[in-house]
Design a protein around this motif. Sequence first.
Motif, PDB file in Angstrom:
ATOM      1  N   GLU A  66     -20.284  32.240  -7.292  1.00 55.63           N
ATOM      2  CA  GLU A  66     -21.159  31.438  -8.141  1.00 55.63           C
ATOM      3  C   GLU A  66     -20.329  30.680  -9.185  1.00 55.63           C
ATOM      4  OE1 GLU A  66     -24.346  31.097  -7.717  1.00 55.63           O
ATOM      5  OE2 GLU A  66     -24.867  32.784  -6.394  1.00 55.63           O
ATOM      6  N   ARG A  67     -20.729  29.428  -9.427  1.00 60.48           N
ATOM      7  CA  ARG A  67     -20.065  28.612 -10.439  1.00 60.48           C
ATOM      8  C   ARG A  67     -21.137  28.033 -11.375  1.00 60.48           C
ATOM      9  NH1 ARG A  67     -16.190  23.300  -9.381  1.00 60.48           N
ATOM     10  NH2 ARG A  67     -15.457  23.068 -11.525  1.00 60.48           N
ATOM     11  N   PRO A  68     -21.644  28.861 -12.284  1.00 56.15           N
ATOM     12  CA  PRO A  68     -22.747  28.412 -13.141  1.00 56.15           C
ATOM     13  C   PRO A  68     -22.295  27.408 -14.191  1.00 56.15           C
ATOM     14  CG  PRO A  68     -22.016  30.596 -13.790  1.00 56.15           C
ATOM     15  CD  PRO A  68     -21.251  30.252 -12.548  1.00 56.15           C
ATOM     16  N   LEU A  69     -23.256  26.643 -14.680  1.00 55.23           N
ATOM     17  CA  LEU A  69     -22.993  25.701 -15.766  1.00 55.23           C
ATOM     18  C   LEU A  69     -23.024  26.444 -17.099  1.00 55.23           C
ATOM     19  CD1 LEU A  69     -25.275  22.732 -14.658  1.00 55.23           C
ATOM     20  CD2 LEU A  69     -22.807  22.877 -14.449  1.00 55.23           C
ATOM     21  N   ASP A  70     -22.246  25.948 -18.033  1.00 50.80           N
ATOM     22  CA  ASP A  70     -22.192  26.558 -19.368  1.00 50.80           C
ATOM     23  C   ASP A  70     -21.920  25.465 -20.378  1.00 50.80           C
ATOM     24  OD1 ASP A  70     -21.855  28.039 -21.648  1.00 50.80           O
ATOM     25  OD2 ASP A  70     -20.603  29.565 -20.712  1.00 50.80           O
ATOM     26  N   GLY A 145     -30.747  32.452  -8.223  1.00 53.65           N
ATOM     27  CA  GLY A 145     -31.995  31.778  -8.528  1.00 53.65           C
ATOM     28  C   GLY A 145     -31.927  30.876  -9.740  1.00 53.65           C
ATOM     29  N   GLU A 146     -30.749  30.769 -10.359  1.00 51.83           N
ATOM     30  CA  GLU A 146     -30.580  29.957 -11.564  1.00 51.83           C
ATOM     31  C   GLU A 146     -29.489  28.917 -11.392  1.00 51.83           C
ATOM     32  OE1 GLU A 146     -29.900  32.740 -14.717  1.00 51.83           O
ATOM     33  OE2 GLU A 146     -31.831  33.728 -14.461  1.00 51.83           O
ATOM     34  N   ARG A 147     -29.175  28.587 -10.149  1.00 53.61           N
ATOM     35  CA  ARG A 147     -28.135  27.572  -9.902  1.00 53.61           C
ATOM     36  C   ARG A 147     -28.594  26.228 -10.448  1.00 53.61           C
ATOM     37  NH1 ARG A 147     -27.759  29.935  -3.897  1.00 53.61           N
ATOM     38  NH2 ARG A 147     -26.297  31.646  -4.295  1.00 53.61           N
ATOM     39  N   GLY A 148     -27.664  25.523 -11.075  1.00 58.53           N
ATOM     40  CA  GLY A 148     -27.982  24.252 -11.694  1.00 58.53           C
ATOM     41  C   GLY A 148     -28.517  24.378 -13.102  1.00 58.53           C
ATOM     42  N   GLN A 149     -28.789  25.634 -13.534  1.00 58.92           N
ATOM     43  CA  GLN A 149     -29.273  25.878 -14.883  1.00 58.92           C
ATOM     44  C   GLN A 149     -28.097  26.264 -15.780  1.00 58.92           C
ATOM     45  OE1 GLN A 149     -32.255  25.592 -16.161  1.00 58.92           O
ATOM     46  NE2 GLN A 149     -33.658  25.519 -14.420  1.00 58.92           N
ATOM     47  N   SER A 183     -35.049  25.879 -10.195  1.00 57.50           N
ATOM     48  CA  SER A 183     -33.717  25.537  -9.713  1.00 57.50           C
ATOM     49  C   SER A 183     -33.869  24.866  -8.364  1.00 57.50           C
ATOM     50  CB  SER A 183     -32.848  26.791  -9.578  1.00 57.50           C
ATOM     51  OG  SER A 183     -31.654  26.521  -8.866  1.00 57.50           O
ATOM     52  N   LEU A 184     -33.416  23.619  -8.255  1.00 60.46           N
ATOM     53  CA  LEU A 184     -33.490  22.879  -7.002  1.00 60.46           C
ATOM     54  C   LEU A 184     -32.122  22.902  -6.336  1.00 60.46           C
ATOM     55  CD1 LEU A 184     -35.681  21.535  -9.084  1.00 60.46           C
ATOM     56  CD2 LEU A 184     -35.962  19.923  -7.206  1.00 60.46           C
ATOM     57  N   GLN A 185     -32.104  23.258  -5.061  1.00 60.21           N
ATOM     58  CA  GLN A 185     -30.846  23.473  -4.369  1.00 60.21           C
ATOM     59  C   GLN A 185     -30.868  22.807  -2.994  1.00 60.21           C
ATOM     60  OE1 GLN A 185     -29.825  27.683  -4.329  1.00 60.21           O
ATOM     61  NE2 GLN A 185     -30.856  28.031  -6.293  1.00 60.21           N
ATOM     62  N   ALA A 186     -29.686  22.427  -2.537  1.00 60.16           N
ATOM     63  CA  ALA A 186     -29.498  21.918  -1.176  1.00 60.16           C
ATOM     64  C   ALA A 186     -28.318  22.668  -0.565  1.00 60.16           C
ATOM     65  CB  ALA A 186     -29.240  20.412  -1.181  1.00 60.16           C
ATOM     66  N   SER A 242     -29.263  21.494  -8.952  1.00 59.13           N
ATOM     67  CA  SER A 242     -29.528  20.791 -10.209  1.00 59.13           C
ATOM     68  C   SER A 242     -30.901  21.191 -10.694  1.00 59.13           C
ATOM     69  CB  SER A 242     -29.449  19.271 -10.015  1.00 59.13           C
ATOM     70  OG  SER A 242     -30.589  18.806  -9.320  1.00 59.13           O
ATOM     71  N   THR A 243     -31.247  20.766 -11.893  1.00 57.94           N
ATOM     72  CA  THR A 243     -32.574  21.016 -12.441  1.00 57.94           C
ATOM     73  C   THR A 243     -33.523  19.859 -12.166  1.00 57.94           C
ATOM     74  OG1 THR A 243     -31.867  20.092 -14.566  1.00 57.94           O
ATOM     75  CG2 THR A 243     -31.676  22.471 -14.280  1.00 57.94           C
TER      76      THR A 243
END
Length: 323
Positions: A66-70, A145-149, A183-186, A242-243
């Motif tokens: 995982e590479r979450p945003l911060d 479940g929080e990718r892009g967040q 969280s919208l994912q492709a 992304s969100t």
Amino acid sequence: MSMSMVSDPALAADRTPPDERRWWRGSRRGSTGQAPLRLRSGWHAYRPMVGASIPDWVIELALTIERPLDRSLDGLCQPRALLLARAGGRWRFLGQALGDAVREVDHVAGTSAPTRSVRLAPSHPEAGFEAVARSEVMAQLVLAGERGQPVGSRRTRAHRPRVAVWEPGAGAVITCRGRAGASLQAVIAVSGHGDPMPLRPPPGGATVLRAWRCPRRRSPARNATVEGDATWALIAGVVVASTLGSGLGRTARRHAARAESAGWKATVLSGPAALGLARAGDPRYPPPVASAVLVPHDAVLAMLSDCLAASANQIGRPALPRP
């Protein structure tokens, strides 16, 4: 190397590999006469090093990088790899096969919750694998479940549902609604061989892999020709998120094009297939058998190594020294 599609989950998952009984007996005694650490059935959690070999007792693997945003780190958070390796018990095959079949039906639409917990066992010591505490495992599984967040956004959204709800879309974009919002994912499925760099997770996204042992005696696909060494089912890919979701499908197609130019076979998934791969690194969900391919053991090891090597400079996990 030939690859065949996996179609029947009841036939695809072999929880009792032929050498398990022999390995179990051989592990009862050590060369020094001391009793070795007992291998417990269940999932063993690790931070793997690049180049680490898959232990003989493993019957299923689930990898997430995982590479979450911060926001506090100028938009990037250091990614971390989590590898869950499953050890099977002697009498758990029938119950697990039935359980996987039921869960596959329940979760194919993506509207129900996963199983309540992961059956984590004390991590068996292995070269190249650093044991991970249960609290760290569960914290990383939540990130799917929080990718892009941005990290920390869930603190101000306590009214959101605690259990994530996954929903496939009409196109390439899938949605996960949880305590951090939507969280919208492709998802891009990757197979074959190529330059590892396209396997690096993008900001806010992830790299995922799921693999499990299959029986040698028969082919689960009606018209498939399976080589004698094709003993694993494998699926791997990259998730972009992304969100907003605007242009996310185009982003996924561009990433797939880069992967193909690097030698990989890349496909942008949609519907239940995208849903299955997006959460493939979470063992609370059944393996995505419909999109998996049959491969030899060496292909699983190569894909695992490529996924880790692509992010080695990001996750700070050095490679094992070559013998």
